[in-house]
Write an enzyme that holds these catalytic residues in place. Structure first.
Site, PDB file in Angstrom:
ATOM      1  N   GLY A   9       0.826  -1.219   0.000  1.00 13.09           N
ATOM      2  CA  GLY A   9       0.000   0.000   0.000  1.00 13.09           C
ATOM      3  C   GLY A   9       0.849   1.252   0.000  1.00 13.09           C
ATOM      4  O   GLY A   9       0.619   2.179   0.785  1.00 13.09           O
ATOM      5  N   GLY A  13      -0.744   7.855   1.199  1.00 14.63           N
ATOM      6  CA  GLY A  13      -0.816   7.950   2.664  1.00 14.63           C
ATOM      7  C   GLY A  13       0.387   7.417   3.413  1.00 14.63           C
ATOM      8  O   GLY A  13       1.546   7.739   3.130  1.00 14.63           O
ATOM      9  N   ARG A  35      -2.398   0.502  -7.998  1.00 18.05           N
ATOM     10  CA  ARG A  35      -2.339   1.569  -9.015  1.00 18.05           C
ATOM     11  C   ARG A  35      -0.927   1.665  -9.601  1.00 18.05           C
ATOM     12  O   ARG A  35      -0.046   2.305  -9.036  1.00 18.05           O
ATOM     13  CB  ARG A  35      -2.799   2.888  -8.386  1.00 18.05           C
ATOM     14  N   ASN A  87       0.903  -2.614   5.461  1.00 20.84           N
ATOM     15  CA  ASN A  87       0.178  -1.352   5.595  1.00 20.84           C
ATOM     16  C   ASN A  87      -1.101  -1.309   4.765  1.00 20.84           C
ATOM     17  O   ASN A  87      -2.063  -0.637   5.135  1.00 20.84           O
ATOM     18  CB  ASN A  87       1.130  -0.223   5.179  1.00 20.84           C
ATOM     19  N   TYR A 153     -14.917  -2.638  10.348  1.00 20.32           N
ATOM     20  CA  TYR A 153     -13.557  -2.080  10.243  1.00 20.32           C
ATOM     21  C   TYR A 153     -12.820  -2.343  11.558  1.00 20.32           C
ATOM     22  O   TYR A 153     -11.673  -2.813  11.557  1.00 20.32           O
ATOM     23  CB  TYR A 153     -13.587  -0.572   9.925  1.00 20.32           C
ATOM     24  N   PRO A 183      -2.301   3.678  14.827  1.00 16.36           N
ATOM     25  CA  PRO A 183      -2.586   5.116  14.825  1.00 16.36           C
ATOM     26  C   PRO A 183      -4.053   5.445  15.106  1.00 16.36           C
ATOM     27  O   PRO A 183      -4.951   4.650  14.817  1.00 16.36           O
ATOM     28  CB  PRO A 183      -2.240   5.552  13.383  1.00 16.36           C
ATOM     29  N   GLU A 189      -5.680   9.456   2.255  1.00 14.41           N
ATOM     30  CA  GLU A 189      -6.860   9.208   1.412  1.00 14.41           C
ATOM     31  C   GLU A 189      -7.865   8.283   2.113  1.00 14.41           C
ATOM     32  O   GLU A 189      -8.884   7.898   1.533  1.00 14.41           O
ATOM     33  CB  GLU A 189      -6.432   8.605   0.063  1.00 14.41           C
TER      34      GLU A 189
END
Ligand code: NDP
Ligand code: 8X3
Length: 253
Positions: A9, A13, A35, A87, A153, A183, A189
């Site tokens: 990832g 971010g 991406r 991540n 989540y 965190p 994002e």
């Protein structure tokens, strides 16, 4: 000596900030994400600016076969991974249990839990072979305390919490450190993804307080990874000064 640091990832971010932080310390990187164009851009920038080597791997962490293929196919010199930063992850929706979307739940569990397991399983043989390694899992304060409408989540991050603890015990014999960094609110994002592109709603998530930045977390991850070989941070929770736990905020009056 330069290490090989694998960051899942890394297109945005916290992952992208970790890539910048570890690259600045002259480590070579494997960066992943879905991406391709963002991976290409980050690789070019870091290689040109910092003279390190970057390998990019484009895959969806939910796809077990794609994850296995990506790591099986690594050139031998890239298999010497010292640090894995798990991540890649996301939240989708913030709805009451009865209204939440089942597909969103599945995507969160498949990404945050299954994806982390697939990548870890693929990379662990390389660390075991080297008799050393460090796995750093991105948990969350949402994996410590459940909050209203956080349901699945939070469950996915509670799973990351328990998987991290289980890994640490089972990997002791292989000299592999396992750390969770948890965190609170970080402006990335994350909220744009959670609210499916609704920019005003995403921005409102940070109204009235100064959230953590992605680089705050990258510095924390880097700190955990920079301690002497015999020291392992097990579990580290971090919030901005206006947040305590998951639901207490002291917002600007
Ligand atoms: P971002 O949305 O900015 O970044 C998420 C990253 O995860 C992107 O690089 C994205 O890449 C990648 N990713 C998401 N789904 C997949 C997938 N299926 N396959 C491969 N890669 C994927 O969010 P953050 O940087 O904030 O989030 C990073 C981690 O930190 C997550 O695990 C999140 O739960 C955790 N976290 C975030 C907090 C916050 O407030 N922001 C607080 C606590 C924890 P791509 O889209 O290119 O695939
Ligand atoms: C992300 C932090 O509080 O939005 O893990 O769930 S929170």
């Amino acid at each position: 000596m330069n290490k090989i640091v694998l960051i899942t990832g890394a297109t945005s971010g916290i992952g992208k900030a970790c890539a910048e932080k570890f690259a600045a310390a002259k480590h070579n990187l494997i960066i992943t994400g879905r991406r391709q164009e963002r991976l290409d851009e980050l690789k070019a920038t870091l290689e040109t600016r910092l003279g390190i080597a970057v390998l990019s791997l484009c895959f969806d962490v939910q796809d077990k076969a794609a994850v296995a293929a990506a790591f099986e196919g690594l050139p031998a010199e890239w298999k010497k991974i010292s640090i894995l930063i798990n991540n890649a992850g996301l939240a989708l929706g913030k709805d009451s249990f009865e209204n939440a979307d089942i597909q969103d739940w599945e995507t969160m569990l498949n990404t945050n839990v299954h994806g982390l397991l697939y990548v870890s399983k693929a990379v662990l043989p390389f660390m075991i072979e080297q008799k050393a390694g460090h796995i750093i899992n991105l948990g969350s304060v949402a994996g410590k305390e459940v909050y209203e409408n956080g349901n699945v989540y939070c469950a996915s991050k509670f799973a990351v919490d328990s998987i991290t603890k289980a890994m640490r015990i089972d990997l002791l014999k292989h000299n592999i450190k396992v750390t969770a960094v948890n965190p609170g609110a970080v402006e990335t994002e994350f909220s744009l993804v959670r609210f499916k592109g609704a920019t005003a709603k995403a921005a409102a998530a940070y109204d009235g307080f100064t959230p953590l930045t992605a680089m705050d977390i990258a510095q924390t991850v880097f700190f955990c990874a920079s301690l002497p070989p015999h020291v392992c941070i097990n579990d580290l929770s971090i919030t901005c000064i206006q947040q305590a736990g998951t639901y207490y905020f002291y917002k600007n009056q």
